[in-house]
Design a protein around this motif. Structure first.
Motif, PDB file in Angstrom:
ATOM      1  N   LYS A 140      34.140   6.755  45.696  1.00 28.47           N
ATOM      2  CA  LYS A 140      32.947   6.650  44.873  1.00 28.47           C
ATOM      3  C   LYS A 140      33.411   6.483  43.426  1.00 28.47           C
ATOM      4  CE  LYS A 140      29.863   7.473  48.169  1.00 28.47           C
ATOM      5  NZ  LYS A 140      28.823   6.501  48.566  1.00 28.47           N
ATOM      6  N   ARG A 216      27.072   4.018  40.090  1.00 32.77           N
ATOM      7  CA  ARG A 216      28.018   4.567  41.065  1.00 32.77           C
ATOM      8  C   ARG A 216      27.988   3.685  42.312  1.00 32.77           C
ATOM      9  NH1 ARG A 216      30.677   9.383  42.173  1.00 32.77           N
ATOM     10  NH2 ARG A 216      29.945  10.170  40.165  1.00 32.77           N
ATOM     11  N   ARG A 217      29.181   3.305  42.753  1.00 28.02           N
ATOM     12  CA  ARG A 217      29.277   2.429  43.913  1.00 28.02           C
ATOM     13  C   ARG A 217      30.426   2.869  44.803  1.00 28.02           C
ATOM     14  NH1 ARG A 217      32.927  -2.053  42.236  1.00 28.02           N
ATOM     15  NH2 ARG A 217      33.661  -1.545  40.141  1.00 28.02           N
ATOM     16  N   SER A 218      30.436   2.366  46.014  1.00 28.55           N
ATOM     17  CA  SER A 218      31.461   2.727  46.999  1.00 28.55           C
ATOM     18  C   SER A 218      32.470   1.604  47.128  1.00 28.55           C
ATOM     19  CB  SER A 218      30.821   3.016  48.357  1.00 28.55           C
ATOM     20  OG  SER A 218      29.936   4.119  48.277  1.00 28.55           O
TER      21      SER A 218
END
Length: 395
Positions: A140, A216-218
């Protein structure tokens, strides 16, 4: 000053502006007071500067060619009077090879709104087995991403950036200061548009005109086999999106390997200690030693490699003996093969004995004539003569 100005610069009367500028630069490098401080050279430098001041200005040159006074009686022959109009930039260009010159000299132009984003760094802790054999992790990350409302241009939907009226889209403005050298003209970033050359009248409300927002990204990162603490895995174009929706920088994942309960890593080798009873060390034995692959099975991974290896401890093994198991260490990060597994043997002396055990040990000591052993201290370092004596007089 009666000398012909064209002769002063050493150019023909039909010379174009570039030829006049090149001639002035060449002479200025030779005659500038900082290079040749003698009075005669300084006077020659004034003549060259005066000639360039007249011939570099189309209107003054036309007046001179017609036989008139190009200054209208304002400036003196030295060319450094109050009416002098040549730029200090011309002198700097002569020494540093700049492309600009005089009032018409070009600047750097507006700075672009679209720029590459910064690189980002995150730290990731992995187990020793994951570092040794590789793994895949989901991360993350919190970075700047492209604004989905304005798509990076920073303007609100339905609006567009407009040319700055202060600088006319150049992104720079001229500032003129007077000094003993005449007018010093410098370029400064335009304060109205901050050097961009354009103004966004209606900034995007989502990104405030920056063209990017934080989100926020994966991410999925593949950790190659053989990494160690401090190794950085590069993910191209996964860092910060640049201002104005510019290309993203790179994301670096820095690896930190957690301590292992059994193994200690030294480069590509693994080191562990195995404690055996005194009797096993004396008589010899073999034990099944877990390998690092056992951790993979414990975490649910499938592997065809054996998770244990037979460790042969020979009779009479002393405490501190090292047994090397080839190819049981960590795979090399950028190469073939693996390191070794080094097993250090620790012989355990019993501390609590019952009567029967003590009786048997005393009987063994008597059989080996070790009831009252004479301990001897071995010198850490022997002299050359001592080593020679021991060689010719072995015990």
């Amino acid at each position: 000053m009666s000398q012909d100005l064209y002769e002063t610069l050493g150019v023909p009367r039909d010379a174009d502006a570039d030829a006049i500028k090149k001639a002035y630069r060449r002479l200025a490098r030779q005659l500038h007071p900082d290079v040749n401080p003698d009075p005669e050279t300084q006077e020659k430098f004034k003549e060259v500067s005066h000639a360039y001041e007249v011939l570099s200005d189309p209107e003054k040159r036309r007046m001179y060619d017609l036989g008139g006074d190009p200054f209208g009686g304002g400036a003196g022959a030295g060319g450094f009077g109050q009416g002098a109009g040549f730029s200090f930039t011309d002198i700097m260009d002569a020494f540093f090879g700049g492309q600009g010159g005089g009032a018409a000299g070009g600047g750097r132009g507006p700075r672009p709104r679209v720029r590459r984003g910064q690189d980002a760094l995150i730290r990731l802790e992995v187990d020793l087995a994951e570092a040794a054999f590789g793994t895949t992790r989901e991360l993350k990350v919190d970075t700047a991403v492209l604004c989905t409302v304005c798509h990076g241009d920073g303007a609100a939907p339905g609006s567009t950036p407009v040319t700055c009226e202060t600088c006319g889209g150049r992104g720079e403005v001229h500032q003129v200061q007077r000094s003993f050298l005449g007018e010093i003209r410098t370029l400064r970033p335009c304060a109205a548009c901050r050097g961009y050359g354009s103004i966004i009248p209606e900034p995007c409300r989502e990104c405030s005109g920056d063209g990017r927002v934080r989100s926020r990204r994966s991410l999925t990162v593949k950790i190659p086999a053989g990494v160690d603490t401090g190794t950085r895995v590069q993910l191209s174009e996964q860092g910060e999106v640049g201002p104005g929706g510019g290309p993203a920088g790179d994301l670096y994942v820095e690896i930190h390997v957690a301590e292992h309960q059994m193994f200690t890593r030294h480069g590509n080798d693994l080191v562990c200690s195995v404690t055996v009873p005194m009797t096993a060390a004396a008589l010899g034995t073999s034990i099944d030693l877990p390998t690092l692959e056992a951790d993979l099975v414990e975490h649910g991974a499938e592997t065809d490699v054996e998770t244990t290896v037979e460790l042969d401890i020979r009779a009479g093994t002393q405490s501190g003996t090292e047994v090397v198991l080839n190819g049981r260490g960590v795979p090399r990060l950028r190469g073939a093969g693996r390191g070794d597994l080094v097993v250090r043997i620790v012989v355990e002396t019993p501390t609590r004995l019952d009567e029967r055990q003590e009786e048997l040990l005393r009987e063994l000591a008597a059989l080996r004539d070790e009831e009252s052993p004479d301990g001897h201290v071995q010198a850490a370092h022997k002299s050359v003569f001592g080593r020679l004596r021991d060689a010719f007089n072995p015990r």
